[in-house]
Each structure stands twice: as C-alpha cells, then as structure tokens.
Write an enzyme that holds these catalytic residues in place. Structure first.
Site, PDB file in Angstrom:
ATOM      1  N   ARG A   1      -4.493  -7.952  -8.342  1.00  0.00           N
ATOM      2  CA  ARG A   1      -3.569  -7.248  -7.472  1.00  0.00           C
ATOM      3  C   ARG A   1      -3.768  -7.363  -6.025  1.00  0.00           C
ATOM      4  O   ARG A   1      -2.866  -7.562  -4.920  1.00  0.00           O
ATOM      5  CB  ARG A   1      -3.189  -5.875  -7.939  1.00  0.00           C
ATOM      6  CG  ARG A   1      -2.348  -5.641  -9.075  1.00  0.00           C
ATOM      7  CD  ARG A   1      -2.619  -4.510  -9.940  1.00  0.00           C
ATOM      8  NE  ARG A   1      -1.981  -3.263  -8.933  1.00  0.00           N
ATOM      9  CZ  ARG A   1      -2.456  -1.940  -9.366  1.00  0.00           C
ATOM     10  NH1 ARG A   1      -3.378  -1.694 -10.353  1.00  0.00           N
ATOM     11  NH2 ARG A   1      -2.101  -1.224  -8.691  1.00  0.00           N
TER      12      ARG A   1
ATOM     13  N   ARG B   1      -3.000   3.908 -16.427  1.00  0.00           N
ATOM     14  CA  ARG B   1      -2.140   2.946 -16.030  1.00  0.00           C
ATOM     15  C   ARG B   1      -2.449   1.612 -16.650  1.00  0.00           C
ATOM     16  O   ARG B   1      -3.692   1.030 -16.456  1.00  0.00           O
ATOM     17  CB  ARG B   1      -1.724   3.054 -14.521  1.00  0.00           C
ATOM     18  CG  ARG B   1      -0.219   2.569 -14.127  1.00  0.00           C
ATOM     19  CD  ARG B   1       0.126   2.883 -12.581  1.00  0.00           C
ATOM     20  NE  ARG B   1      -0.133   1.549 -11.904  1.00  0.00           N
ATOM     21  CZ  ARG B   1       0.307   1.782 -10.957  1.00  0.00           C
ATOM     22  NH1 ARG B   1       0.710   2.811 -10.120  1.00  0.00           N
ATOM     23  NH2 ARG B   1       0.442   0.457 -10.081  1.00  0.00           N
TER      24      ARG B   1
ATOM     25  N   LYS C   1      -0.357   4.841  -0.790  1.00  0.00           N
ATOM     26  CA  LYS C   1       1.145   4.555  -0.517  1.00  0.00           C
ATOM     27  C   LYS C   1       1.853   5.762  -1.074  1.00  0.00           C
ATOM     28  O   LYS C   1       2.824   6.416  -0.759  1.00  0.00           O
ATOM     29  CB  LYS C   1       1.994   3.368  -0.770  1.00  0.00           C
ATOM     30  CG  LYS C   1       1.238   2.117  -0.028  1.00  0.00           C
ATOM     31  CD  LYS C   1       1.783   0.755  -0.359  1.00  0.00           C
ATOM     32  CE  LYS C   1       1.753   0.379  -1.879  1.00  0.00           C
ATOM     33  NZ  LYS C   1       0.386   0.192  -2.360  1.00  0.00           N
TER      34      LYS C   1
HETATM   35  P1  AP5 Z   1      -1.658   5.984  -4.670  1.00  0.00           P
HETATM   36  O1  AP5 Z   1      -0.982   6.875  -4.004  1.00  0.00           O
HETATM   37  O2  AP5 Z   1      -1.054   5.581  -6.129  1.00  0.00           O
HETATM   38  O3  AP5 Z   1      -1.735   4.480  -4.076  1.00  0.00           O
HETATM   39  P2  AP5 Z   1      -0.772   3.274  -3.870  1.00  0.00           P
HETATM   40  O4  AP5 Z   1      -0.922   2.480  -2.593  1.00  0.00           O
HETATM   41  O5  AP5 Z   1       0.558   3.817  -4.128  1.00  0.00           O
HETATM   42  O6  AP5 Z   1      -1.279   2.287  -5.245  1.00  0.00           O
HETATM   43  P3  AP5 Z   1      -0.568   1.672  -6.633  1.00  0.00           P
HETATM   44  O7  AP5 Z   1      -1.627   1.303  -7.278  1.00  0.00           O
HETATM   45  O8  AP5 Z   1       0.605   2.639  -6.980  1.00  0.00           O
HETATM   46  O9  AP5 Z   1       0.012   0.544  -5.712  1.00  0.00           O
HETATM   47  P4  AP5 Z   1       0.741  -0.668  -6.102  1.00  0.00           P
HETATM   48  O10 AP5 Z   1       1.378  -1.156  -4.664  1.00  0.00           O
HETATM   49  O11 AP5 Z   1      -0.505  -1.739  -6.884  1.00  0.00           O
HETATM   50  O12 AP5 Z   1       1.690  -0.295  -7.266  1.00  0.00           O
HETATM   51  P5  AP5 Z   1       3.252  -0.372  -7.556  1.00  0.00           P
HETATM   52  O13 AP5 Z   1       3.479   0.622  -8.236  1.00  0.00           O
HETATM   53  O14 AP5 Z   1       3.838  -0.248  -6.021  1.00  0.00           O
HETATM   54  O15 AP5 Z   1      -3.182   6.133  -5.150  1.00  0.00           O
HETATM   55  C1  AP5 Z   1      -3.919   5.569  -5.856  1.00  0.00           C
HETATM   56  C2  AP5 Z   1      -5.012   6.273  -6.389  1.00  0.00           C
HETATM   57  O16 AP5 Z   1      -5.874   6.792  -5.359  1.00  0.00           O
HETATM   58  C3  AP5 Z   1      -4.383   7.809  -6.979  1.00  0.00           C
HETATM   59  O17 AP5 Z   1      -4.939   8.089  -8.226  1.00  0.00           O
HETATM   60  C4  AP5 Z   1      -4.670   8.837  -6.084  1.00  0.00           C
HETATM   61  O18 AP5 Z   1      -4.492  10.014  -6.261  1.00  0.00           O
HETATM   62  C5  AP5 Z   1      -5.786   8.300  -5.274  1.00  0.00           C
HETATM   63  N1  AP5 Z   1      -5.799   8.594  -3.824  1.00  0.00           N
HETATM   64  C6  AP5 Z   1      -4.791   8.410  -2.961  1.00  0.00           C
HETATM   65  N2  AP5 Z   1      -5.269   8.615  -1.555  1.00  0.00           N
HETATM   66  C7  AP5 Z   1      -6.610   9.140  -1.797  1.00  0.00           C
HETATM   67  C8  AP5 Z   1      -7.495   9.476  -0.842  1.00  0.00           C
HETATM   68  N3  AP5 Z   1      -7.352   9.742   0.469  1.00  0.00           N
HETATM   69  N4  AP5 Z   1      -8.689   9.862  -1.466  1.00  0.00           N
HETATM   70  C9  AP5 Z   1      -8.988   9.294  -2.501  1.00  0.00           C
HETATM   71  N5  AP5 Z   1      -8.052   9.179  -3.476  1.00  0.00           N
HETATM   72  C10 AP5 Z   1      -7.073   8.998  -3.316  1.00  0.00           C
HETATM   73  O19 AP5 Z   1       3.264  -1.695  -8.042  1.00  0.00           O
HETATM   74  C11 AP5 Z   1       3.081  -1.926  -9.363  1.00  0.00           C
HETATM   75  C12 AP5 Z   1       3.570  -3.220  -9.860  1.00  0.00           C
HETATM   76  O20 AP5 Z   1       4.957  -3.199  -9.775  1.00  0.00           O
HETATM   77  C13 AP5 Z   1       3.214  -4.649  -9.034  1.00  0.00           C
HETATM   78  O21 AP5 Z   1       1.797  -5.311  -9.284  1.00  0.00           O
HETATM   79  C14 AP5 Z   1       4.274  -5.476  -9.152  1.00  0.00           C
HETATM   80  O22 AP5 Z   1       3.969  -6.178 -10.893  1.00  0.00           O
HETATM   81  C15 AP5 Z   1       5.687  -4.726  -9.493  1.00  0.00           C
HETATM   82  N6  AP5 Z   1       6.285  -4.443  -8.180  1.00  0.00           N
HETATM   83  C16 AP5 Z   1       6.387  -3.280  -7.471  1.00  0.00           C
HETATM   84  N7  AP5 Z   1       7.066  -3.330  -6.375  1.00  0.00           N
HETATM   85  C17 AP5 Z   1       7.404  -4.762  -6.525  1.00  0.00           C
HETATM   86  C18 AP5 Z   1       8.039  -5.779  -5.715  1.00  0.00           C
HETATM   87  N8  AP5 Z   1       8.555  -5.156  -4.263  1.00  0.00           N
HETATM   88  N9  AP5 Z   1       8.316  -7.023  -5.770  1.00  0.00           N
HETATM   89  C19 AP5 Z   1       7.664  -7.499  -7.188  1.00  0.00           C
HETATM   90  N10 AP5 Z   1       7.045  -6.677  -7.684  1.00  0.00           N
HETATM   91  C20 AP5 Z   1       6.601  -5.335  -7.606  1.00  0.00           C
END
Ligand code: AP5
Length: 185
Positions: free
Chosen positions: A144, A133, A13
C-alpha cells in the site's frame, strides 16, 4: 468548508478526520469506509472491490467515483466535508474537479500528513493485532505504501500547484497533530 485530507496509509487521516468533523461541524467521507461498508453489505460493488482491497491495490476509478458521487448528493454534506482517501491518483483528482464543478462546489484546503515510513508500519502492525483489518499485514502495508508513492503522491503536487496545499507534521500525539491541522485551517 470542504477539505481534502491526504497522506499515506496509517498517517492518521481517519483519526484526524473524526476529530475535525466534530470541531468544524462537517461530515467525514472516507472512500475506504464506503468500500468496507459495501464489502460488509455484500453488494455487487463490494464483491468486486474486496480482493483488490485485500491485495492493497486501488479499486477502479469508476467504482469509487460512483460511491463518492452518491455520497456527495446526500443532504448532510451541505455544511461541508472532509474527503479522506480520495482523490488517490491524478485521474481521480481531475474527476473530483469535474464532479465539484457540476455540483457548483470547490475545495477550500488540502492538508497532507507527513509521517515516517517505519512509524506507519508500527501503527498498522498494532492495528492489525487489535482489529485484524484484512489489508494490515506487513507485506500488504508495504505494498500500500508503494502504491501511495507511485499513484497518490502526485496528488499532493496537484493541490500544491493550485495553491491549496498545507503539509502537516503527522508525527506526535493525536492531539498535537489535530492542533496543527486546526491552526493550518
Ligand atoms: P488512521 O487514522 O486509520 O490512518 P489512515 O491514514 O486513515 O490509515 P488507513 O490505513 O485507514 O488509510 P488507507 O489510506 O490505507 O486506507 P483506506 O481505508 O483509505 O490510523 C492508522 C492507525 O494508527 C490507527 O490504528 C490509529 O489509531 C493509529 N494512529 C493514528 N494517529 C496516531 C498517532 N498520532 N500516534 C499513534 N497512533 C496513531 O483505503 C483502504 C483501501 O480501500 C485501499 O487500499 C484501496 O484498495 C481502497 N480505496 C480507498 N479509497 C480509494 C480510492 N479513492 N480509490 C481506489 N481505491 C480506494
């Protein structure tokens, strides 16, 4: 253009939103990034959120809505935005609809990235090694994913029922996936 980008942790994402924002000239709003910035700044909200994030649980709906509402009231959102990581459960989806109603806005498209679970675990293991991270250890990643399946997956159906959802194959190179998203939009 106002987009919701859905998908499990590690589905790409953040990576894809960073590319789309340039292509569409809109802003990228990641609630995870907003929360991590609050943690790094040591705000009261950040202090409350940190342990919850490190455990891979969802931060309270009220706190995240407060952050999002502040962000949506900033002037740079006028041309549109991509929401990444919000909404994360059905209560947040409903809260978003209410907030957008008050702002006289609507969501144009919801895009859901579909990625194999083992690919996700591999991507996040690599990020853990490269960036350290705090919620990327394998046990927290698996938790997660469980939280996603229980609480966030129903949000995909919520947007499908509204006729706004497109599912996107999130496997392959970053450029290939970006092209699929652009074609869908
Ligand atoms: P990346 O692009 O970072 O993927 P992502 O889907 O954004 O993954 P995240 O781990 O950041 O998502 P998340 O939803 O768990 O975390 P968030 O920050 O929202 O890619 C991941 C990796 O893969 C990177 O290293 C990238 O380079 C690699 N990659 C990407 N595409 C690739 C490809 N095609 N091929 C190979 N490699 C690739 O949330 C974190 C925490 O915050 C949550 O657990 C929660 O505690 C809190 N939080 C956030 N939002 C809320 C909410 N709305 N409500 C409550 N708590 C919340």
């Amino acid at each position: 253009m106002r987009l919701v980008l859905l998908g499990p942790p590690g589905s790409g994402k953040g990576t894809q939103a960073a590319l789309l924002k340039n292509r569409l000239n809109i802003v990228h709003i990641s609630t995870g990034d907003l929360l991590r910035a609050a943690v790094a700044a040591g705000t009261e909200l950040g202090k409350i959120a940190k342990a919850t994030m490190d455990a891979g649980e969802l931060v309270s709906d009220e706190l995240v809505l407060q952050l999002l509402e502040q962000r949506l009231n900033e002037p740079d959102v006028a041309n549109g935005y991509i929401l990444d990581g919000y909404p994360r459960n059905l209560a947040q989806a409903q809260a978003l609809d209410e907030l957008l109603g008050r702002l006289n806005q609507n969501i144009d498209h919801a895009l859901a990235l579909i990625v194999d679970q083992e690919q996700i675990v591999a991507r996040l293991a690599q990020r853990a090694a490269e960036q350290g991270r705090s919620d990327d250890s394998e046990s927290v990643v698996r938790h997660r994913l469980h939280v996603y399946a229980e609480q966030t997956a129903p949000v995909v159906n919520y947007y499908e029922d509204k006729g706004l959802l497109t599912a996107i194959d999130g496997m392959g190179s970053i450029d290939e996936i970006n092209q699929r998203l652009c074609d869908a939009i």
